[in-house]
Scaffold this motif. Structure first.
Motif, PDB file in Angstrom:
ATOM      1  N   ASP A 162       0.831  -1.200   0.000  1.00 32.81           N
ATOM      2  CA  ASP A 162       0.000   0.000   0.000  1.00 32.81           C
ATOM      3  C   ASP A 162       0.868   1.253   0.000  1.00 32.81           C
ATOM      4  OD1 ASP A 162      -2.340  -1.360  -0.052  1.00 32.81           O
ATOM      5  OD2 ASP A 162      -2.945  -0.904   2.001  1.00 32.81           O
ATOM      6  N   LEU A 163       1.924   1.234   0.817  1.00 32.14           N
ATOM      7  CA  LEU A 163       2.867   2.351   0.915  1.00 32.14           C
ATOM      8  C   LEU A 163       4.240   1.847   0.492  1.00 32.14           C
ATOM      9  CD1 LEU A 163       2.216   4.205   4.312  1.00 32.14           C
ATOM     10  CD2 LEU A 163       2.231   5.242   2.044  1.00 32.14           C
ATOM     11  N   VAL A 164       4.765   2.397  -0.582  1.00 31.76           N
ATOM     12  CA  VAL A 164       6.106   2.049  -1.042  1.00 31.76           C
ATOM     13  C   VAL A 164       6.943   3.327  -1.069  1.00 31.76           C
ATOM     14  CG1 VAL A 164       7.501   0.960  -2.824  1.00 31.76           C
ATOM     15  CG2 VAL A 164       5.157   0.168  -2.425  1.00 31.76           C
ATOM     16  N   PHE A 165       8.063   3.265  -0.406  1.00 33.29           N
ATOM     17  CA  PHE A 165       8.946   4.411  -0.189  1.00 33.29           C
ATOM     18  C   PHE A 165      10.221   4.204  -0.990  1.00 33.29           C
ATOM     19  CE2 PHE A 165      12.094   6.076   3.194  1.00 33.29           C
ATOM     20  CZ  PHE A 165      12.172   7.322   2.613  1.00 33.29           C
ATOM     21  N   TYR A 166      10.471   5.083  -1.940  1.00 28.68           N
ATOM     22  CA  TYR A 166      11.675   5.031  -2.777  1.00 28.68           C
ATOM     23  C   TYR A 166      12.668   6.044  -2.233  1.00 28.68           C
ATOM     24  CZ  TYR A 166       8.528   2.566  -5.920  1.00 28.68           C
ATOM     25  OH  TYR A 166       7.640   1.670  -6.452  1.00 28.68           O
ATOM     26  N   THR A 167      13.864   5.571  -1.911  1.00 33.50           N
ATOM     27  CA  THR A 167      14.787   6.449  -1.214  1.00 33.50           C
ATOM     28  C   THR A 167      16.222   5.982  -1.376  1.00 33.50           C
ATOM     29  OG1 THR A 167      15.205   7.517   0.945  1.00 33.50           O
ATOM     30  CG2 THR A 167      14.685   5.166   0.979  1.00 33.50           C
ATOM     31  N   HIS A 168      17.122   6.775  -0.863  1.00 32.84           N
ATOM     32  CA  HIS A 168      18.513   6.407  -0.643  1.00 32.84           C
ATOM     33  C   HIS A 168      18.847   6.944   0.743  1.00 32.84           C
ATOM     34  CE1 HIS A 168      22.884   6.279  -0.911  1.00 32.84           C
ATOM     35  NE2 HIS A 168      22.761   5.494  -1.978  1.00 32.84           N
ATOM     36  N   PRO A 169      19.562   6.180   1.565  1.00 32.12           N
ATOM     37  CA  PRO A 169      19.787   6.623   2.948  1.00 32.12           C
ATOM     38  C   PRO A 169      20.641   7.870   3.089  1.00 32.12           C
ATOM     39  CG  PRO A 169      21.053   4.634   2.487  1.00 32.12           C
ATOM     40  CD  PRO A 169      20.114   4.837   1.327  1.00 32.12           C
ATOM     41  N   MET A 170      21.294   8.277   2.006  1.00 30.07           N
ATOM     42  CA  MET A 170      22.070   9.530   2.029  1.00 30.07           C
ATOM     43  C   MET A 170      21.353  10.548   1.138  1.00 30.07           C
ATOM     44  SD  MET A 170      25.952   7.967   1.850  1.00 30.07           S
ATOM     45  CE  MET A 170      26.724   9.593   1.966  1.00 30.07           C
ATOM     46  N   SER A 171      20.133  10.868   1.513  1.00 31.07           N
ATOM     47  CA  SER A 171      19.328  11.791   0.715  1.00 31.07           C
ATOM     48  C   SER A 171      18.291  12.461   1.605  1.00 31.07           C
ATOM     49  CB  SER A 171      18.615  11.042  -0.422  1.00 31.07           C
ATOM     50  OG  SER A 171      17.523  10.286   0.092  1.00 31.07           O
ATOM     51  N   ARG A 172      17.501  13.350   1.009  1.00 31.24           N
ATOM     52  CA  ARG A 172      16.379  13.962   1.732  1.00 31.24           C
ATOM     53  C   ARG A 172      15.324  12.926   2.109  1.00 31.24           C
ATOM     54  NH1 ARG A 172      18.251  17.595  -1.898  1.00 31.24           N
ATOM     55  NH2 ARG A 172      18.445  19.796  -1.284  1.00 31.24           N
ATOM     56  N   GLY A 173      15.470  11.732   1.584  1.00 26.78           N
ATOM     57  CA  GLY A 173      14.569  10.667   1.981  1.00 26.78           C
ATOM     58  C   GLY A 173      14.601  10.393   3.471  1.00 26.78           C
ATOM     59  N   ARG A 174      15.652  10.805   4.145  1.00 23.23           N
ATOM     60  CA  ARG A 174      15.722  10.637   5.600  1.00 23.23           C
ATOM     61  C   ARG A 174      14.581  11.395   6.287  1.00 23.23           C
ATOM     62  NH1 ARG A 174      21.010   8.614   7.288  1.00 23.23           N
ATOM     63  NH2 ARG A 174      20.602   9.407   9.389  1.00 23.23           N
TER      64      ARG A 174
END
Length: 210
Positions: A4-16
């Motif tokens: 239902d919720l999928v989070f696309y990120t990189h741990p060294m990004s504003r995704g934090r």
């Protein structure tokens, strides 16, 4: 995990920042790590974010990009958590004001400072933030004399602005002021903030940086 919720990120990004927001929301979500470089520019990911940036979020077929927009979306999608004032609340104005002040003037001013861009006084009307000094003074006024930005309780606006202050003071993009430090001290030890940092710090060790 949840599709239902999928989070696309990189741990060294504003995704934090979005990670922290997701941990505050408390709903199950699945994380997709998107590597910088070719992976982020592949057609499959550009179909989610044409700018080939992280973070991004999908929720039941809805795609949201831009960190502040994701935070605002999640606050409204999960109203039971109380991360935004009610739509008819008089505090809704302050909530929107400071959430998007951070996304606009603060982000632009800090980025220009990092790039060494100096806006002359006669051209300040052309930029949305005026001057760095004016942005910092406005921020100081916003966080002084109150615990939180809107309605006396923690909201997504505090999360987003607080994250920018934490990051900016840590790396020198924003000067340290007592009012800022007192404000972020109220935020940094929230259980969701601690969990989010632990998750992304662990992922940094596991994720290729290229």
């Amino acid at each position: 995990m949840s599709d239902d919720l999928v989070f696309y990120t990189h741990p060294m990004s504003r995704g934090r920042i979005v990670r922290w927001m997701l941990e505050e929301v408390g709903a199950p979500y699945r994380t997709e790590i998107v590597g910088y470089g070719p992976t982020m520019k592949q057609a499959a990911y550009r179909a989610i974010n044409p700018l080939a940036k992280v973070p991004a979020l999908t929720h039941r077929g809805i795609t949201v990009t831009e960190t502040a927009a994701i935070c605002a979306y999640l606050a409204d999608a999960f109203p039971e958590v109380g991360l935004a004032p009610a739509p008819d609340s008089p505090e809704r104005g302050a909530y929107y004001r400071w959430l998007f002040f951070a996304a606009g003037p603060v982000e632009a001013a800090v980025t220009n400072k990092a790039l060494g861009v100096e806006v002359s006084e006669e051209r300040r009307r052309m930029v949305g933030y005026g001057s760095m000094a004016e942005v910092l003074d406005a921020l100081e006024g916003a966080v002084s004399g109150r615990d939180y930005l809107a309605g006396g309780r923690f909201t997504a606006a505090d999360l987003y602005l607080g994250a920018h202050l934490m990051w900016g003071m840590q790396f020198g993009g924003i000067e340290r002021r007592p009012a800022y430090e007192a404000y972020v001290a109220r935020l940094a030890d929230r259980p969701a903030a601690v969990r989010a940092r632990e998750i992304d710090d662990r992922l940094i060790a596991e994720t290729p940086h290229g």
